[in-house]
Design a protein around this motif. Structure first.
Motif, PDB file in Angstrom:
ATOM      1  N   ILE A 242      43.105  41.035  35.705  1.00  0.00           N
ATOM      2  CA  ILE A 242      44.149  40.026  35.905  1.00  0.00           C
ATOM      3  C   ILE A 242      45.396  40.708  36.452  1.00  0.00           C
ATOM      4  O   ILE A 242      45.772  41.783  35.978  1.00  0.00           O
ATOM      5  N   ILE A 243      46.025  40.064  37.427  1.00  0.00           N
ATOM      6  CA  ILE A 243      47.312  40.548  37.928  1.00  0.00           C
ATOM      7  C   ILE A 243      48.243  39.352  38.039  1.00  0.00           C
ATOM      8  O   ILE A 243      47.828  38.269  38.444  1.00  0.00           O
TER       9      ILE A 243
ATOM     10  N   ALA B 243      46.758  26.275  49.929  1.00  0.00           N
ATOM     11  CA  ALA B 243      45.991  27.356  50.553  1.00  0.00           C
ATOM     12  C   ALA B 243      45.774  28.501  49.574  1.00  0.00           C
ATOM     13  O   ALA B 243      44.685  29.088  49.525  1.00  0.00           O
ATOM     14  N   LEU B 244      46.789  28.802  48.775  1.00  0.00           N
ATOM     15  CA  LEU B 244      46.641  29.858  47.764  1.00  0.00           C
ATOM     16  C   LEU B 244      45.626  29.442  46.701  1.00  0.00           C
ATOM     17  O   LEU B 244      44.762  30.230  46.311  1.00  0.00           O
ATOM     18  N   ARG B 245      45.733  28.207  46.247  1.00  0.00           N
ATOM     19  CA  ARG B 245      44.799  27.710  45.223  1.00  0.00           C
ATOM     20  C   ARG B 245      43.359  27.730  45.738  1.00  0.00           C
ATOM     21  O   ARG B 245      42.435  28.029  44.999  1.00  0.00           O
ATOM     22  N   GLU B 246      43.177  27.391  47.007  1.00  0.00           N
ATOM     23  CA  GLU B 246      41.833  27.402  47.601  1.00  0.00           C
ATOM     24  C   GLU B 246      41.236  28.799  47.606  1.00  0.00           C
ATOM     25  O   GLU B 246      40.024  28.956  47.577  1.00  0.00           O
ATOM     26  N   LYS B 247      42.082  29.821  47.623  1.00  0.00           N
ATOM     27  CA  LYS B 247      41.610  31.206  47.574  1.00  0.00           C
ATOM     28  C   LYS B 247      41.384  31.670  46.137  1.00  0.00           C
ATOM     29  O   LYS B 247      41.050  32.830  45.906  1.00  0.00           O
ATOM     30  N   GLY B 248      41.604  30.766  45.181  1.00  0.00           N
ATOM     31  CA  GLY B 248      41.385  31.113  43.777  1.00  0.00           C
ATOM     32  C   GLY B 248      42.597  31.727  43.100  1.00  0.00           C
ATOM     33  O   GLY B 248      42.486  32.308  42.024  1.00  0.00           O
ATOM     34  N   ILE B 249      43.748  31.594  43.700  1.00  0.00           N
ATOM     35  CA  ILE B 249      44.989  32.135  43.140  1.00  0.00           C
ATOM     36  C   ILE B 249      45.640  31.047  42.301  1.00  0.00           C
ATOM     37  O   ILE B 249      45.834  29.927  42.761  1.00  0.00           O
TER      38      ILE B 249
ATOM     39  N   ALA C 286      49.579  38.505  46.213  1.00  0.00           N
ATOM     40  CA  ALA C 286      48.506  37.802  45.504  1.00  0.00           C
ATOM     41  C   ALA C 286      47.251  37.743  46.370  1.00  0.00           C
ATOM     42  O   ALA C 286      46.134  37.980  45.880  1.00  0.00           O
ATOM     43  N   GLN C 287      47.412  37.449  47.643  1.00  0.00           N
ATOM     44  CA  GLN C 287      46.265  37.388  48.555  1.00  0.00           C
ATOM     45  C   GLN C 287      45.617  38.760  48.717  1.00  0.00           C
ATOM     46  O   GLN C 287      44.390  38.882  48.723  1.00  0.00           O
TER      47      GLN C 287
ATOM     48  N   GLY D 206      39.474  42.278  45.175  1.00  0.00           N
ATOM     49  CA  GLY D 206      38.514  41.997  44.115  1.00  0.00           C
ATOM     50  C   GLY D 206      39.068  41.730  42.737  1.00  0.00           C
ATOM     51  O   GLY D 206      38.305  41.704  41.770  1.00  0.00           O
ATOM     52  N   VAL D 207      40.373  41.533  42.618  1.00  0.00           N
ATOM     53  CA  VAL D 207      40.925  41.189  41.313  1.00  0.00           C
ATOM     54  C   VAL D 207      40.407  39.793  40.953  1.00  0.00           C
ATOM     55  O   VAL D 207      40.551  38.848  41.737  1.00  0.00           O
ATOM     56  N   LYS D 208      39.779  39.681  39.791  1.00  0.00           N
ATOM     57  CA  LYS D 208      39.140  38.417  39.403  1.00  0.00           C
ATOM     58  C   LYS D 208      40.138  37.282  39.226  1.00  0.00           C
ATOM     59  O   LYS D 208      39.912  36.172  39.672  1.00  0.00           O
ATOM     60  N   ARG D 209      41.228  37.569  38.551  1.00  0.00           N
ATOM     61  CA  ARG D 209      42.191  36.509  38.248  1.00  0.00           C
ATOM     62  C   ARG D 209      43.561  36.923  38.753  1.00  0.00           C
ATOM     63  O   ARG D 209      44.125  37.924  38.300  1.00  0.00           O
ATOM     64  N   VAL D 210      44.090  36.151  39.686  1.00  0.00           N
ATOM     65  CA  VAL D 210      45.392  36.436  40.290  1.00  0.00           C
ATOM     66  C   VAL D 210      46.307  35.248  40.014  1.00  0.00           C
ATOM     67  O   VAL D 210      45.963  34.112  40.306  1.00  0.00           O
ATOM     68  N   ILE D 211      47.472  35.552  39.445  1.00  0.00           N
ATOM     69  CA  ILE D 211      48.460  34.525  39.106  1.00  0.00           C
ATOM     70  C   ILE D 211      49.736  34.877  39.871  1.00  0.00           C
ATOM     71  O   ILE D 211      50.217  36.003  39.772  1.00  0.00           O
TER      72      ILE D 211
END
Length: 165
Positions: A14-15, A56-62, A29-30, A36-41
């Motif tokens: 997590i970062i 766009a950030l949320r779509e990348k899993g951020i 964040a991107q 490969g960081v699993k969880r990015v906030i």
């Protein structure tokens, strides 16, 4: 950004990125996600920020947080439930989450769990939908369970639910 990679700054699960500059937060964040960081906030605080950029950030899993919204939520919780502040600042008790990955507890009613008297279950998320828990609520594999309790009990509950014990 190169220094972060060279020093192993992306070697984590997590970062949290929270610069005052939203563009800098989004960029780092991107990059973290790409490494490969699993969880990015990441923080995004500018009220004039384009919603498309956040999407766009949320779509990348951020995951995105806004400091004002976080502060408002804590204040609302404090007003509605004064013990929230104690729970948030107490080093012994807190709010925890565990995912049910132990099939031994799948299909069981909450009141039958051997550790249920050590915690208070606040909410269950099943397929991303919230469920208000009751003693007769039947747990399903993959449920995300939010609960309060002391640190030791929380670790025991997590180990049991996630199948590490």
């Amino acid at each position: 950004m190169q220094t972060t990679r060279l020093t192993g700054g992306y070697d984590c699960d997590i970062i949290v990125v929270g610069f005052l500059n939203d563009h800098k937060s989004a960029r780092l964040a991107q990059i973290a996600k790409e490494h490969g960081v699993k969880r990015v906030i990441a923080s995004q605080n500018n009220p004039r920020l384009d919603p498309k950029d956040v999407s766009a950030l949320r779509e990348k899993g951020i995951e995105i947080f806004n400091s004002f919204n976080v502060q408002s939520s804590v204040l609302r919780a404090l007003i509605e439930s004064p013990l929230i502040l104690r729970m948030l600042t107490d080093t012994e008790a807190g709010l925890y989450e565990a995912t049910l990955l132990n099939s031994r507890y799948s299909g069981r009613e909450l009141h039958t769990l051997p550790f249920v008297n050590k915690i208070t279950i606040s909410r269950i998320f099943r397929n991303r939908k919230p469920i208000d828990p009751h003693g007769d609520t039947v747990l399903e594999y993959g449920d995300h369970i939010l609960f309060t309790g002391d640190r030791q009990a929380a670790e025991e509950v997590r180990e049991n639910l996630q199948g590490r014990k």
